[in-house]
Design an enzyme around this catalytic site. Structure first.
Site, short mmCIF file in Angstrom:
data_model
loop_
_atom_site.label_atom_id
_atom_site.label_comp_id
_atom_site.label_asym_id
_atom_site.label_seq_id
_atom_site.Cartn_x
_atom_site.Cartn_y
_atom_site.Cartn_z
N SER A 202 0.84 -1.20 0.00
CA SER A 202 0.00 0.00 0.00
C SER A 202 0.87 1.24 0.00
O SER A 202 1.89 1.29 0.69
CB SER A 202 -0.88 0.00 1.25
OG SER A 202 -1.67 1.16 1.25
N ASP B 299 -16.04 5.44 4.66
CA ASP B 299 -14.74 5.06 4.07
C ASP B 299 -14.89 3.83 3.17
O ASP B 299 -14.47 3.85 2.00
CB ASP B 299 -13.72 4.71 5.18
CG ASP B 299 -13.11 5.94 5.82
OD1 ASP B 299 -13.72 7.02 5.70
OD2 ASP B 299 -12.03 5.82 6.44
N SER C 109 -3.84 8.55 8.74
CA SER C 109 -3.67 9.92 8.28
C SER C 109 -4.89 10.42 7.50
O SER C 109 -4.78 11.32 6.69
CB SER C 109 -2.41 10.01 7.43
OG SER C 109 -2.59 9.25 6.26
N GLY C 110 -6.04 9.79 7.76
CA GLY C 110 -7.29 10.30 7.19
C GLY C 110 -7.54 9.91 5.75
O GLY C 110 -8.43 10.46 5.10
N LEU C 111 -6.79 8.95 5.22
CA LEU C 111 -6.95 8.60 3.81
C LEU C 111 -7.59 7.23 3.60
O LEU C 111 -7.60 6.70 2.49
CB LEU C 111 -5.59 8.68 3.08
CG LEU C 111 -4.95 10.07 3.06
CD1 LEU C 111 -3.63 10.05 2.30
CD2 LEU C 111 -5.88 11.09 2.41
N GLY C 112 -8.10 6.65 4.66
CA GLY C 112 -8.86 5.40 4.51
C GLY C 112 -7.98 4.19 4.23
O GLY C 112 -8.42 3.27 3.51
N SER C 113 -6.79 4.15 4.81
CA SER C 113 -5.88 3.03 4.51
C SER C 113 -6.50 1.69 4.88
O SER C 113 -6.40 0.71 4.11
CB SER C 113 -4.54 3.23 5.23
OG SER C 113 -4.76 3.31 6.63
N GLU D 51 -14.11 -2.46 9.20
CA GLU D 51 -13.99 -1.08 9.68
C GLU D 51 -14.38 -0.98 11.15
O GLU D 51 -13.85 -0.17 11.90
CB GLU D 51 -14.90 -0.14 8.84
CG GLU D 51 -14.33 0.22 7.50
CD GLU D 51 -13.07 1.07 7.63
OE1 GLU D 51 -11.98 0.48 7.51
OE2 GLU D 51 -13.18 2.27 7.85
#
Ligand code: PMV
Length: 319
Positions: A98, A152, A104-108, A141
Site C-alpha cells: 500500500s 470510508d 492519516s485520514g486517507l482510509g488506509s 472497519e
C-alpha cells in the site's frame, strides 16, 4: 494458475466528517493515485488453509491461522470464508502493498479490506458486486473504528465520488466541472477512535452546544452537493472554510492543521479543511487551477514537503 491482483484507492472526505457518525450527510471522493494492491499466488502442492500473508508496510509476515485472534487480517479471512460458505481456502500467498499512509485520514484500512476481498473473490472464482464487498469491508472497519459511519468503505468499494448518509441509499455525485485539489500531510498521525470518542463525549455532555454544530455541518454537505453539480468552485471553497471552522469547534483540529489552512488561504487556494478524523492527518485544499506554485513554495518554506494534487473529473452521469 496465474497470480490474481486487485487494487483499491485511498479516499478523502470533502465535507461532513464526524457529523456523518450522527446521521448527517457527508461527501467523500476516491484518491486514485494512492492505492493498496493485493496479489494472490496459488501454492500448488500445499495443503488447504495454508495461507501466507505478507504486508511489508504493516510488518506482517505470517500464516493466516497463526495471526492473533483479533488481527483484522485474520478476521477478514475468517469472515470471507463464512460469508461465502466455503469449507476451506486453497493454499495461497497473499501479498499486500500500500502507498497509503496509515492513520492519516486517507482510509488506509478500508482500502486494504476492499482490495483484499476483491482479490480473494477473484481467486476463488466469485464475482460479488461492490455492495457485497462494501458490506464485508464495513465489518472490518468496525474493528478499526469502533462505530464507523461506513463512509470510508463505501467510497472505496464503489470507487466514486459519493454523497453518503447512514441508512440512506448511497448517491453517486454529479460534478459540474473538473475540480483540482491538493492533499497536504501534516505529518501528525492521529487515532480516529480517539477523535470520534472525544466528539461523542462533547455531544453527550453539552448537547445544546454541540448538536447544532453537527446539524450545520450536515447542511454544508447538502449545499456542497448542489455546488458540486454546478461546478461552483468559489462556493465549494467557502463551504470548506465554514466546515473547517465548525470542526475546530468540535476540537478536532490541530495547530499543524490550522497552520496549513492559513497557508492555503494566503496562497490563493479557494478553501481548505482537515479531512477525516482530524487532530493530524491530511488537509484537503481546493485550488482554482491544476497547480498552485505559490502554495507549493509556501508549504516548502514552512517545512511541509509531503503534498500532492489530484483532479476530481467532471462527471454528469449522462456523459
Ligand atoms: O480518519 P478517517 O479517514 O478514517 O475518517 C474518519 C471519518 C469520521 O467521520 C471521523 C468517522 C466515520 O466513521 O465516519
Amino acid at each position: 494458475m496465474p497470480a490474481i491482483t486487485a487494487s483499491a484507492p485511498a479516499k478523502t472526505i470533502l465535507y461532513g466528517e464526524h457529523a456523518v457518525v450522527y446521521g448527517q450527510p457527508a461527501i467523500a471522493v476516491p484518491v486514485r493515485d494512492l492505492r493498496t494492491k493485493v496479489t494472490i499466488q496459488a501454492l500448488p502442492g500445499m495443503p488447504a488453509n495454508h495461507v501466507e500473508i505478507i504486508s511489508e508496510e504493516a510488518g506482517v509476515r505470517s500464516f493466516w491461522l497463526q495471526l492473533p485472534q483479533g488481527d483484522p487480517l485474520r478476521i477478514s479471512l475468517d469472515l470471507f470464508l463464512r460469508h461465502f460458505k466455503l469449507a476451506h481456502l486453497m493454499a495461497m500467498r497473499i501479498i499486500i502493498n500500500s502507498d497509503i499512509p496509515y492513520a492519516s485520514g486517507l482510509g488506509s484500512g478500508a482500502s486494504v479490506s476492499v482490495a483484499l476481498f476483491n482479490a480473494l473473490a477473484a481467486f476463488c472464482g466469485l464475482q460479488p458486486p461492490p455492495e457485497e464487498i462494501n458490506h464485508l469491508a464495513f465489518e472490518i472497519e468496525k474493528l478499526h473504528h469502533g462505530t464507523p459511519s461506513g463512509i470510508d468503505n463505501t467510497v472505496i468499494a464503489f470507487d466514486s465520488a459519493i454523497y453518503y448518509q447512514h441508512d440512506h441509499p448511497m448517491e453517486m455525485l454529479k460534478i459540474g466541472q473538473d475540480l483540482h485539489f491538493m492533499l497536504i500531510d501534516t505529518g501528525v498521525r492521529s487515532s480516529t477512535v480517539q477523535a470520534v470518542s472525544d466528539v461523542r463525549s462533547l455531544l453527550n455532555r453539552y448537547p445544546d452546544l454541540y448538536s447544532p454544530i453537527i446539524s450545520e455541518i450536515g447542511s454544508i454537505s447538502q449545499e456542497a452537493k448542489t455546488a458540486l453539480a454546478l461546478g461552483d468552485a468559489a462556493l465549494l471553497g467557502q463551504l470548506m472554510q465554514r466546515n473547517q471552522a465548525l470542526l475546530r469547534k468540535l476540537n478536532v483540529s490541530h495547530p499543524a492543521i490550522d497552520l496549513l489552512v492559513a497557508i492555503c488561504e494566503h496562497s490563493g487556494a479557494l478553501g481548505a479543511k482537515l479531512s477525516g478524523a482530524g487532530r493530524g492527518g491530511h488537509v484537503i485544499s481546493l485550488l482554482g487551477s491544476p497547480e498552485n506554485k505559490v502554495l507549493a513554495e509556501n508549504l516548502g518554506d514552512n517545512g511541509f514537503y509531503n503534498f500532492r494534487t489530484f483532479t476530481l473529473a467532471r462527471q454528469t452521469w449522462s456523459d
